[in-house]
Design a protein around this motif. Structure first.
Motif, short mmCIF file in Angstrom:
data_model
loop_
_atom_site.label_atom_id
_atom_site.label_comp_id
_atom_site.label_asym_id
_atom_site.label_seq_id
_atom_site.Cartn_x
_atom_site.Cartn_y
_atom_site.Cartn_z
N SER A 156 2.51 8.59 37.49
CA SER A 156 1.91 8.49 36.16
C SER A 156 1.27 9.83 35.80
CB SER A 156 0.85 7.39 36.13
OG SER A 156 -0.34 7.82 36.79
N GLY A 157 0.91 9.98 34.54
CA GLY A 157 0.26 11.20 34.10
C GLY A 157 -1.15 11.37 34.62
N THR A 158 -1.68 10.35 35.29
CA THR A 158 -3.00 10.45 35.90
C THR A 158 -2.94 10.47 37.43
OG1 THR A 158 -3.27 8.04 35.74
CG2 THR A 158 -4.18 9.39 33.95
N GLY A 159 -1.72 10.59 37.97
CA GLY A 159 -1.57 10.76 39.41
C GLY A 159 -1.35 9.50 40.21
N ASP A 160 -1.07 8.37 39.56
CA ASP A 160 -0.78 7.15 40.29
C ASP A 160 0.68 7.15 40.75
OD1 ASP A 160 -3.33 5.99 39.87
OD2 ASP A 160 -2.73 5.43 37.84
N PRO A 161 0.96 6.89 42.02
CA PRO A 161 2.34 6.81 42.49
C PRO A 161 3.00 5.54 41.97
CG PRO A 161 0.84 6.27 44.28
CD PRO A 161 -0.02 6.69 43.12
N LEU A 162 4.14 5.68 41.29
CA LEU A 162 4.80 4.54 40.66
C LEU A 162 6.09 4.13 41.36
CD1 LEU A 162 4.38 5.62 36.92
CD2 LEU A 162 2.90 4.10 38.26
N TRP A 163 6.77 5.08 41.98
CA TRP A 163 8.04 4.78 42.64
C TRP A 163 8.39 5.94 43.55
CZ3 TRP A 163 12.78 7.45 42.45
CH2 TRP A 163 13.88 6.79 43.02
N GLU A 164 9.07 5.63 44.65
CA GLU A 164 9.59 6.68 45.52
C GLU A 164 10.99 6.30 45.99
OE1 GLU A 164 8.13 5.96 50.02
OE2 GLU A 164 6.52 6.53 48.62
N TYR A 165 11.81 7.30 46.17
CA TYR A 165 13.17 7.08 46.65
C TYR A 165 13.16 6.56 48.08
CZ TYR A 165 17.84 8.07 48.40
OH TYR A 165 19.07 7.96 48.98
N ARG A 166 14.02 5.58 48.33
CA ARG A 166 14.23 5.07 49.68
C ARG A 166 15.73 4.94 49.93
NH1 ARG A 166 9.51 2.86 51.84
NH2 ARG A 166 7.84 2.48 50.31
N PRO A 167 16.19 5.31 51.13
CA PRO A 167 17.61 5.14 51.44
C PRO A 167 18.03 3.67 51.33
CG PRO A 167 16.52 6.51 53.08
CD PRO A 167 15.44 5.91 52.23
N GLY A 168 19.30 3.48 51.02
CA GLY A 168 19.84 2.14 50.90
C GLY A 168 21.32 2.14 51.19
N PRO A 169 22.02 1.06 50.90
CA PRO A 169 23.46 1.00 51.16
C PRO A 169 24.22 2.11 50.43
CG PRO A 169 22.59 -1.18 50.69
CD PRO A 169 21.49 -0.21 50.38
N GLY A 170 24.88 2.95 51.19
CA GLY A 170 25.69 4.01 50.59
C GLY A 170 24.93 5.26 50.25
N HIS A 171 23.63 5.29 50.45
CA HIS A 171 22.87 6.50 50.14
C HIS A 171 21.76 6.68 51.18
CE1 HIS A 171 19.54 4.24 48.02
NE2 HIS A 171 20.53 3.39 47.86
N GLY A 172 21.85 7.79 51.91
CA GLY A 172 20.91 8.07 52.98
C GLY A 172 19.71 8.86 52.50
N PRO A 173 18.94 9.41 53.43
CA PRO A 173 17.77 10.20 53.06
C PRO A 173 18.15 11.44 52.24
CG PRO A 173 17.76 9.66 55.40
CD PRO A 173 19.11 9.29 54.89
N ILE A 174 17.25 11.86 51.37
CA ILE A 174 17.41 13.11 50.64
C ILE A 174 16.92 14.25 51.51
CG2 ILE A 174 16.56 14.45 48.66
CD1 ILE A 174 16.45 11.87 47.05
N SER A 175 17.76 15.27 51.71
CA SER A 175 17.34 16.46 52.44
C SER A 175 16.88 17.57 51.51
CB SER A 175 18.49 16.98 53.32
OG SER A 175 18.78 16.06 54.36
N ASP A 176 17.40 17.57 50.28
CA ASP A 176 17.04 18.54 49.25
C ASP A 176 17.57 18.00 47.94
OD1 ASP A 176 16.90 20.81 47.49
OD2 ASP A 176 16.91 22.14 49.22
N CYS A 177 16.72 17.79 46.96
CA CYS A 177 17.17 17.24 45.68
C CYS A 177 17.69 18.38 44.82
CB CYS A 177 16.05 16.48 44.99
SG CYS A 177 16.63 15.43 43.64
N TYR A 178 18.98 18.66 44.94
CA TYR A 178 19.57 19.82 44.28
C TYR A 178 19.49 19.76 42.77
CZ TYR A 178 21.75 22.79 47.84
OH TYR A 178 21.98 23.69 48.85
N ALA A 179 19.79 18.59 42.19
CA ALA A 179 19.86 18.50 40.73
C ALA A 179 19.29 17.17 40.28
CB ALA A 179 21.31 18.64 40.25
N LEU A 180 18.54 17.21 39.17
CA LEU A 180 17.86 16.04 38.62
C LEU A 180 18.08 16.01 37.11
CD1 LEU A 180 15.80 13.68 39.12
CD2 LEU A 180 14.00 15.35 38.62
N ASN A 181 18.41 14.81 36.60
CA ASN A 181 18.61 14.61 35.17
C ASN A 181 17.75 13.43 34.76
OD1 ASN A 181 19.69 13.46 32.68
ND2 ASN A 181 21.45 14.80 32.92
N VAL A 182 16.79 13.66 33.88
CA VAL A 182 15.92 12.59 33.38
C VAL A 182 16.32 12.30 31.94
CG1 VAL A 182 13.55 11.91 32.85
CG2 VAL A 182 14.05 13.21 34.93
N GLY A 183 17.04 11.19 31.76
CA GLY A 183 17.51 10.81 30.44
C GLY A 183 16.60 9.78 29.79
#
Length: 295
Positions: A156-183
């Motif tokens: 949030s804009g006041t520093g509250d953690p709202l969500w974090e990425y977690r590995p799941g079926p077909g997608h493992g841990p992130i080692s480096d987030c190369y590209a991000l698109n916020v639509g």
């Protein structure tokens, strides 16, 4: 894949007015509403040690510039984000344990909040609601700051953690987030190691698509089309693809040029928002845009 397609030139989008070009450009971005912003200081922020200093943000909206003065800036290597209420957020890329490396300023430029989001910030993008999407590179993900370990988080804009990425079926841990698109309706990420295209909606990964385009530094998404920019070994290449339910299928590739038809330099910034890739070259005075919803 088809042969090379004709080169595509960026469309001019926004330019820092000449009156401000003697200032130091600490960072620049394009927000969720299509406004371009430049963070300006009298001296490079890194040279001002830990002393609070003044800065200003010059905003260009529909060709018209205006400025906001920020007081009490404490960051040395800031990234800039714009909030929907007219305020701004700055985040230092690197931080020491316990250091509040995010500053939030109200619409009058007064500091209002400070908090941590973790070390080694790769991208800071503010969505239409004012939440912050923060990605990290490998030195944070494999470092000592647990806030960075997921690789991608929403705050949030006041520093509250709202969500974090977690590995799941077909997608493992992130080692480096190369590209991000916020639509507008979805957030997309393309992380190292295998570069899957992750589609994130309502705080969960709703689709994972296998992606053969490695190392892209940006991408645009529209309907079933995705265009990747600057994959491994090709700083100006674009790869035009179609998305199926589970995979990305390259159809053709070409080159992205400056708006004047010249070759793109290697030192640049990009901001990805839905169908648009905004690109800015050193000395970071102008933004151009590739909009795949109209091409």
């Amino acid at each position: 894949m088809r042969p090379d397609r004709p080169a595509t030139a960026l469309t001019p989008f926004a330019r820092l007015p000449r009156a401000y070009r003697q200032s130091h450009i600490a960072h620049s971005t394009v927000d969720a509403h299509g406004r371009a912003h430049w963070l300006l200081t009298d001296m490079p922020p890194a040279s001002q040690l830990d002393e609070p200093h003044d800065a200003r943000v010059v905003t260009v909206e529909n060709g018209r510039p205006y400025e906001t003065h920020l007081s009490g800036v404490r960051l040395r290597h800031p990234s800039l984000g714009a909030l929907p209420d007219g305020g701004f957020v700055l985040a230092d890329a690197r931080s020491r344990p316990g250091e509040e490396q995010v500053q939030v300023f109200d619409a009058l430029g007064r500091p209002s909040w400070a908090f941590r989001v973790g070390d080694a910030v790769e991208d800071l993008l503010v969505d239409e609601t004012g939440d912050l999407w923060v990605s990290h590179f490998d030195e944070g993900i494999y470092g000592d700051d647990e806030l960075s370990w997921p690789g991608l988080r929403r705050w949030s804009g006041t520093g509250d953690p709202l969500w974090e990425y977690r590995p799941g079926p077909g997608h493992g841990p992130i080692s480096d987030c190369y590209a991000l698109n916020v639509g507008t309706r979805a957030v997309w990420a393309c992380p190292y190691q295998d570069f899957p295209l992750l589609e994130i909606r309502e705080d969960r990964v709703v689709r994972v698509r296998e992606n053969p385009v490695e190392g892209a530094r940006g991408f645009a998404v529209h309907a079933d089309r995705v265009v990747f920019f600057s994959p491994y070994g090709h700083h100006d290449r674009i790869v035009d693809c179609r998305m199926t339910r589970d995979a990305v299928r390259p159809l053709g590739y070409g080159r992205l040029l400056r708006a004047d038809g010249g070759e793109l330099g290697r030192r640049r910034r990009s901001v990805c928002r839905g169908p648009r890739i905004y690109v800015q070259e050193k000395p970071f005075l102008e933004w151009g845009v590739l909009d795949i919803s109209v091409t």
